[in-house]
Design a protein around this motif. Structure first.
Motif, mmCIF file in Angstrom:
data_model
loop_
_atom_site.group_PDB
_atom_site.id
_atom_site.type_symbol
_atom_site.label_atom_id
_atom_site.label_comp_id
_atom_site.label_asym_id
_atom_site.label_seq_id
_atom_site.Cartn_x
_atom_site.Cartn_y
_atom_site.Cartn_z
ATOM 1 N N PRO A 123 25.804 6.305 -0.062
ATOM 2 C CA PRO A 123 25.195 5.842 0.832
ATOM 3 C C PRO A 123 24.788 4.258 0.838
ATOM 4 N N GLY A 124 24.311 3.968 -0.306
ATOM 5 C CA GLY A 124 23.918 2.503 -0.624
ATOM 6 C C GLY A 124 25.414 1.469 -0.608
ATOM 7 N N TRP A 125 26.330 2.203 -1.143
ATOM 8 C CA TRP A 125 27.645 1.481 -1.010
ATOM 9 C C TRP A 125 28.249 1.205 0.420
ATOM 10 N N ARG A 126 28.077 2.256 1.195
ATOM 11 C CA ARG A 126 28.599 2.130 2.637
ATOM 12 C C ARG A 126 27.765 0.943 3.241
ATOM 13 N N ALA A 127 26.311 0.926 3.039
ATOM 14 C CA ALA A 127 25.336 -0.020 3.549
ATOM 15 C C ALA A 127 26.125 -1.371 3.348
ATOM 16 N N ARG A 128 26.152 -1.646 1.922
ATOM 17 C CA ARG A 128 26.811 -2.775 1.464
ATOM 18 C C ARG A 128 28.094 -3.407 1.955
ATOM 19 N N ALA A 129 28.745 -2.701 2.131
ATOM 20 C CA ALA A 129 30.386 -2.684 2.676
ATOM 21 C C ALA A 129 30.142 -2.838 4.260
ATOM 22 N N GLN A 130 29.236 -2.199 4.810
ATOM 23 C CA GLN A 130 29.185 -2.658 6.178
ATOM 24 C C GLN A 130 28.485 -4.023 6.382
ATOM 25 N N ALA A 131 27.633 -4.544 5.631
ATOM 26 C CA ALA A 131 27.107 -5.734 5.676
ATOM 27 C C ALA A 131 27.877 -7.058 5.236
ATOM 28 N N ALA A 132 28.846 -6.762 4.344
ATOM 29 C CA ALA A 132 29.597 -7.549 3.936
ATOM 30 C C ALA A 132 30.671 -8.206 5.114
ATOM 31 N N SER A 133 30.705 -9.613 5.120
ATOM 32 C CA SER A 133 31.459 -10.271 6.101
ATOM 33 C C SER A 133 32.593 -11.359 5.680
ATOM 34 N N THR A 134 32.305 -11.763 4.521
ATOM 35 C CA THR A 134 33.271 -13.049 3.859
ATOM 36 C C THR A 134 34.108 -12.349 2.889
ATOM 37 N N PRO A 135 35.313 -13.246 2.785
ATOM 38 C CA PRO A 135 36.264 -12.610 1.610
ATOM 39 C C PRO A 135 35.696 -12.695 0.285
ATOM 40 N N GLN A 136 34.622 -13.600 -0.040
ATOM 41 C CA GLN A 136 33.931 -13.381 -1.237
ATOM 42 C C GLN A 136 33.225 -12.326 -1.417
ATOM 43 N N GLU A 137 32.530 -11.960 -0.418
ATOM 44 C CA GLU A 137 31.685 -10.559 -0.524
ATOM 45 C C GLU A 137 32.877 -9.466 -0.639
ATOM 46 N N TYR A 138 33.800 -9.600 -0.067
ATOM 47 C CA TYR A 138 34.804 -8.254 -0.271
ATOM 48 C C TYR A 138 35.209 -8.155 -1.368
ATOM 49 N N ARG A 139 35.678 -9.584 -1.984
ATOM 50 C CA ARG A 139 36.110 -9.338 -3.384
ATOM 51 C C ARG A 139 35.052 -8.930 -4.288
ATOM 52 N N ARG A 140 33.917 -9.363 -4.262
ATOM 53 C CA ARG A 140 32.943 -8.909 -5.413
ATOM 54 C C ARG A 140 32.643 -7.403 -5.055
ATOM 55 N N LEU A 141 32.596 -6.765 -3.867
ATOM 56 C CA LEU A 141 32.374 -5.544 -3.720
ATOM 57 C C LEU A 141 33.423 -4.788 -4.437
ATOM 58 N N SER A 142 34.643 -5.125 -4.063
ATOM 59 C CA SER A 142 35.980 -4.459 -4.445
ATOM 60 C C SER A 142 35.792 -4.224 -5.898
ATOM 61 N N ARG A 143 35.569 -5.332 -6.706
ATOM 62 C CA ARG A 143 35.489 -5.266 -8.089
ATOM 63 C C ARG A 143 34.307 -4.178 -8.480
ATOM 64 N N PHE A 144 33.236 -4.216 -7.945
ATOM 65 C CA PHE A 144 32.283 -3.609 -8.550
ATOM 66 C C PHE A 144 32.457 -2.145 -8.251
ATOM 67 N N PHE A 145 32.848 -1.739 -6.977
ATOM 68 C CA PHE A 145 33.259 -0.227 -6.697
ATOM 69 C C PHE A 145 34.294 0.306 -7.560
#
Length: 268
Positions: free
Chosen positions: A161-183
């Motif tokens: 559930p926390g992952w879903r919230a973080r993904a929904q809050a992301a909006s920039t390429p940098q945020e997407y890259r950081r989350l993709s690596r972490f997940f």
């Protein structure tokens, strides 16, 4: 996959050593040692390296520096602020690393019964002593069994559930890259520990982890190999995050719970 990280009796061999640190990273390790002492002084019990740097597999300009610090007492807000300044300074001063991760705990937590098969195992088997007396001397030897699987990664269902919230809050390429690596890192490691007791060994190599997982779950092997690739080369694609949190993640969490149970709740 011949050497599986265990000795002749099936116990984990400690991975990594200061002798494996590549020449390109010796300067940053030396600086980390000096700055940790300056920053924490007598509050510090011991410090450790973990990850690709002590394993000798770090990539200049691409790999991060991972540290674990054990304090004599539980970390205070001031201690955590100090850690932030320390990691930021190392990251800015050394181009050969791409970020610094620092785990900060009191030594009593690391040696506690609640953490015996999670943080305790992590310190004893995956961390390389850098400063101070090694807390691993107070911990048992470990085997790649179901108890260890449950207590290390048996909390994926609670994390989603926390992952879903973080993904929904992301909006920039940098945020997407950081989350993709972490997940991706967490999913690959969880996939590996799902099958670790059956395989009977240990690896921290993400590509190998995905291959081992695929031996037991061929229907999901391609997904896990792709996640291992993203863990090393993150992507700015929201669709990748959605696949992790809506497909691979929930399936893996259900399979993990069914096979190993749920991680024991920790004190708040």
């Amino acid at each position: 996959m011949e050497h599986r990280g265990v000795d002749a009796y099936g116990y984990f061999e400690r991975e990594g050593s200061l002798g494996r640190v590549q020449d390109e990273f010796r300067g940053v390790v030396a600086a980390a040692r000096e700055r940790i002492v300056e920053a924490y002084g007598r509050r510090l019990h011991s410090a450790y390296l973990y990850g690709s740097v002590p394993r000798g597999t770090a990539r200049p300009g691409r790999s991060d520096l991972d540290l674990l610090l054990a304090l004599h007492h539980e970390p205070s807000p001031e201690d955590r602020d100090t850690a932030e300044v320390l990691t930021q300074g190392l990251d800015e001063d050394f181009a050969q690393i791409d970020g610094v991760g620092l785990l900060l705990y009191g030594k009593d937590t690391l040696l506690s019964e609640a953490e015996r098969f999670d943080l305790g195992w992590f310190l004893a088997c995956l961390c390389t002593p850098l400063l101070g007396a090694d807390l691993a001397e107070h911990l048992p030897r470990y085997r790649p069994d179901g108890l260890l699987a449950r207590e290390t990664n048996g909390d994926l269902a609670a994390l989603l559930p926390g992952w879903r919230a973080r993904a929904q809050a992301a909006s920039t390429p940098q945020e997407y890259r950081r989350l993709s690596r972490f997940f991706a890192r967490r999913l690959v490691r969880t996939g590996f520990t799902l099958v670790m007791p059956r395989w009977g060994g240990w690896t921290s190599d993400l590509a190998e982890s995905a291959e081992v997982f695929g031996l037991y779950y061929p229907q999901r092997a391609a997904q896990m190999r792709a996640a291992a690739a993203v863990a090393l080369e993150p992507v700015a694609d929201p669709a990748v995050l959605r696949a992790y949190i809506e497909d691979l993640g929930p399936w893996l969490a259900d399979e993990y719970t069914a096979r190993h149970g749920t991680k024991t709740p920790r004190p708040a």
